[in-house]
Design a protein around this motif. Structure first.
Motif, mmCIF file in Angstrom:
data_model
loop_
_atom_site.group_PDB
_atom_site.id
_atom_site.type_symbol
_atom_site.label_atom_id
_atom_site.label_comp_id
_atom_site.label_asym_id
_atom_site.label_seq_id
_atom_site.Cartn_x
_atom_site.Cartn_y
_atom_site.Cartn_z
ATOM 1 N N THR A 60 0.824 -1.204 0.000
ATOM 2 C CA THR A 60 0.000 0.000 0.000
ATOM 3 C C THR A 60 0.860 1.255 0.000
ATOM 4 O OG1 THR A 60 -0.130 0.121 2.408
ATOM 5 C CG2 THR A 60 -1.892 -1.099 1.295
ATOM 6 N N THR A 61 0.289 2.311 -0.524
ATOM 7 C CA THR A 61 0.871 3.642 -0.450
ATOM 8 C C THR A 61 -0.240 4.557 0.057
ATOM 9 O OG1 THR A 61 2.236 3.166 -2.393
ATOM 10 C CG2 THR A 61 2.002 5.478 -1.773
ATOM 11 N N VAL A 62 0.113 5.476 0.933
ATOM 12 C CA VAL A 62 -0.876 6.405 1.464
ATOM 13 C C VAL A 62 -0.609 7.795 0.911
ATOM 14 C CG1 VAL A 62 -1.823 7.466 3.558
ATOM 15 C CG2 VAL A 62 -1.176 5.042 3.566
ATOM 16 N N SER A 63 -1.655 8.389 0.349
ATOM 17 C CA SER A 63 -1.598 9.768 -0.132
ATOM 18 C C SER A 63 -2.526 10.586 0.755
ATOM 19 C CB SER A 63 -2.036 9.829 -1.601
ATOM 20 O OG SER A 63 -2.082 11.169 -2.041
ATOM 21 N N ASP A 64 -1.932 11.356 1.656
ATOM 22 C CA ASP A 64 -2.698 12.130 2.629
ATOM 23 C C ASP A 64 -2.832 13.559 2.116
ATOM 24 O OD1 ASP A 64 -3.770 13.469 4.797
ATOM 25 O OD2 ASP A 64 -2.578 12.342 6.259
ATOM 26 N N ARG A 65 -4.038 13.901 1.686
ATOM 27 C CA ARG A 65 -4.282 15.225 1.121
ATOM 28 C C ARG A 65 -4.974 16.148 2.125
ATOM 29 N NH1 ARG A 65 -6.078 13.844 -5.045
ATOM 30 N NH2 ARG A 65 -4.143 12.809 -5.603
ATOM 31 N N ARG A 66 -4.816 15.857 3.390
ATOM 32 C CA ARG A 66 -5.413 16.732 4.400
ATOM 33 C C ARG A 66 -4.518 17.936 4.666
ATOM 34 N NH1 ARG A 66 -6.595 12.215 8.775
ATOM 35 N NH2 ARG A 66 -4.495 11.722 8.069
ATOM 36 N N GLU A 67 -3.234 17.715 4.813
ATOM 37 C CA GLU A 67 -2.312 18.821 5.093
ATOM 38 C C GLU A 67 -1.962 19.620 3.842
ATOM 39 O OE1 GLU A 67 -1.280 19.912 8.087
ATOM 40 O OE2 GLU A 67 -2.655 18.424 8.913
ATOM 41 N N LYS A 68 -1.887 18.942 2.705
ATOM 42 C CA LYS A 68 -1.595 19.607 1.434
ATOM 43 C C LYS A 68 -2.699 19.253 0.448
ATOM 44 C CE LYS A 68 3.370 19.760 2.023
ATOM 45 N NZ LYS A 68 4.683 19.400 1.494
ATOM 46 N N PRO A 69 -3.835 19.957 0.563
ATOM 47 C CA PRO A 69 -4.975 19.623 -0.302
ATOM 48 C C PRO A 69 -4.702 19.980 -1.760
ATOM 49 C CG PRO A 69 -5.451 21.568 1.006
ATOM 50 C CD PRO A 69 -4.138 21.051 1.484
ATOM 51 N N ALA A 75 -8.669 14.517 1.686
ATOM 52 C CA ALA A 75 -9.041 13.131 1.936
ATOM 53 C C ALA A 75 -7.749 12.356 2.143
ATOM 54 C CB ALA A 75 -9.804 12.541 0.755
ATOM 55 N N VAL A 76 -7.888 11.101 2.477
ATOM 56 C CA VAL A 76 -6.739 10.201 2.500
ATOM 57 C C VAL A 76 -7.036 9.109 1.489
ATOM 58 C CG1 VAL A 76 -5.323 8.618 3.859
ATOM 59 C CG2 VAL A 76 -6.286 10.664 4.946
ATOM 60 N N HIS A 77 -6.062 8.856 0.610
ATOM 61 C CA HIS A 77 -6.199 7.794 -0.374
ATOM 62 C C HIS A 77 -5.203 6.693 -0.023
ATOM 63 C CE1 HIS A 77 -7.808 10.680 -3.730
ATOM 64 N NE2 HIS A 77 -8.492 10.747 -2.610
ATOM 65 N N VAL A 78 -5.700 5.482 0.075
ATOM 66 C CA VAL A 78 -4.838 4.321 0.247
ATOM 67 C C VAL A 78 -4.818 3.619 -1.106
ATOM 68 C CG1 VAL A 78 -4.489 2.126 1.435
ATOM 69 C CG2 VAL A 78 -5.383 4.103 2.697
ATOM 70 N N ILE A 79 -3.637 3.549 -1.695
ATOM 71 C CA ILE A 79 -3.490 2.906 -3.004
ATOM 72 C C ILE A 79 -2.939 1.506 -2.762
ATOM 73 C CG2 ILE A 79 -2.373 2.979 -5.263
ATOM 74 C CD1 ILE A 79 -2.690 6.172 -3.310
ATOM 75 N N VAL A 80 -3.704 0.527 -3.180
ATOM 76 C CA VAL A 80 -3.357 -0.873 -2.980
ATOM 77 C C VAL A 80 -2.863 -1.436 -4.306
ATOM 78 C CG1 VAL A 80 -4.247 -3.149 -2.344
ATOM 79 C CG2 VAL A 80 -5.136 -1.101 -1.201
ATOM 80 N N ASN A 81 -1.712 -2.078 -4.266
ATOM 81 C CA ASN A 81 -1.207 -2.785 -5.443
ATOM 82 C C ASN A 81 -1.620 -4.241 -5.260
ATOM 83 O OD1 ASN A 81 0.259 -4.147 -7.410
ATOM 84 N ND2 ASN A 81 1.932 -2.677 -7.317
ATOM 85 N N PHE A 82 -2.663 -4.623 -5.990
ATOM 86 C CA PHE A 82 -3.217 -5.957 -5.870
ATOM 87 C C PHE A 82 -3.083 -6.654 -7.215
ATOM 88 C CE2 PHE A 82 -6.833 -8.955 -5.855
ATOM 89 C CZ PHE A 82 -6.513 -9.679 -4.719
ATOM 90 N N ARG A 83 -2.271 -7.706 -7.258
ATOM 91 C CA ARG A 83 -2.022 -8.454 -8.500
ATOM 92 C C ARG A 83 -1.546 -7.524 -9.616
ATOM 93 N NH1 ARG A 83 -7.278 -12.462 -8.354
ATOM 94 N NH2 ARG A 83 -6.661 -13.538 -6.467
ATOM 95 N N ASP A 84 -0.628 -6.644 -9.253
ATOM 96 C CA ASP A 84 -0.033 -5.668 -10.173
ATOM 97 C C ASP A 84 -1.040 -4.689 -10.763
ATOM 98 O OD1 ASP A 84 2.595 -6.520 -9.793
ATOM 99 O OD2 ASP A 84 2.355 -8.126 -11.273
#
Length: 185
Positions: A60-69, A75-84
């Motif tokens: 997973t990678t987390v993109s936190d757009r609360r402090e730098k909108p 929002a907070v986006h969790v990007i999941v790498n699932f089966r490429d």
């Protein structure tokens, strides 16, 4: 905590093409073609969901757009790498979600460029101001968590008033669009 993920509107081919041009990336780098959204009550729940998701999925990678909108979008986006394949899970608070809905409606009715920092400067400033108010309220909620109940009740009533006002603005925007009024002035 039981979560109820919702779908998001599907990205159109035009939307994907625009994003590829705007961000100078390849299609394989677009992380939000597939995904869902989870809306939670407040920032404490948002933090809890982010922690749960990052522990649940291996890559997973987390993109936190609360402090730098991004143009007011928080929002907070969790990007999941699932089966490429990259899958984006958006986690928004109720206030962040209503702000995003307002931005979407205004973009639909007035000018799609508003969503990405273009269009009418006064409208951009209004949206950014509302986004800042959302962030302040959510910050205060965290600070007030251990304060007396009367403080928390006052903050809760301010939060509820903002939720109602954002909802009313969205409804008014939809009605104005339906009546064919030009609200860009």
């Amino acid at each position: 905590m039981a979560l109820e993920p919702t779908g998001r509107p599907a990205k159109s081919t035009t939307s994907i093409s625009d994003k590829l041009r705007r961000e100078s990336i390849r299609l394989s780098q677009v992380q939000d073609i597939a995904g869902c959204r989870v809306t939670v009550a407040d920032s404490a729940n948002q933090e809890s969901v982010v922690k749960s998701l990052t522990s649940l999925f291996e890559h997973t990678t987390v993109s936190d757009r609360r402090e730098k909108p991004s143009h007011g979008y928080r929002a907070v986006h969790v990007i999941v790498n699932f089966r490429d394949k990259l899958i984006e899970i958006q986690i928004r608070t109720a206030l962040q979600h209503l702000w995003a809905e307002l931005s979407e409606k205004i973009s639909d009715v007035i000018d799609p460029a508003i969503k990405y920092g273009g269009g009418d400067i006064d409208l951009q400033e209004e949206l950014t101001g509302l986004s800042t108010i959302v962030a302040r309220i959510e910050s205060l909620e965290g600070e007030m968590a251990n304060r007396p109940a009367d403080f928390r009740e006052k903050l809760s009533s301010i939060r509820q008033a903002l939720l109602e006002n954002l909802h009313d603005i969205i409804e008014t925007t939809i009605k104005l669009k339906g009546e064919g009024n030009d609200i860009s002035d």
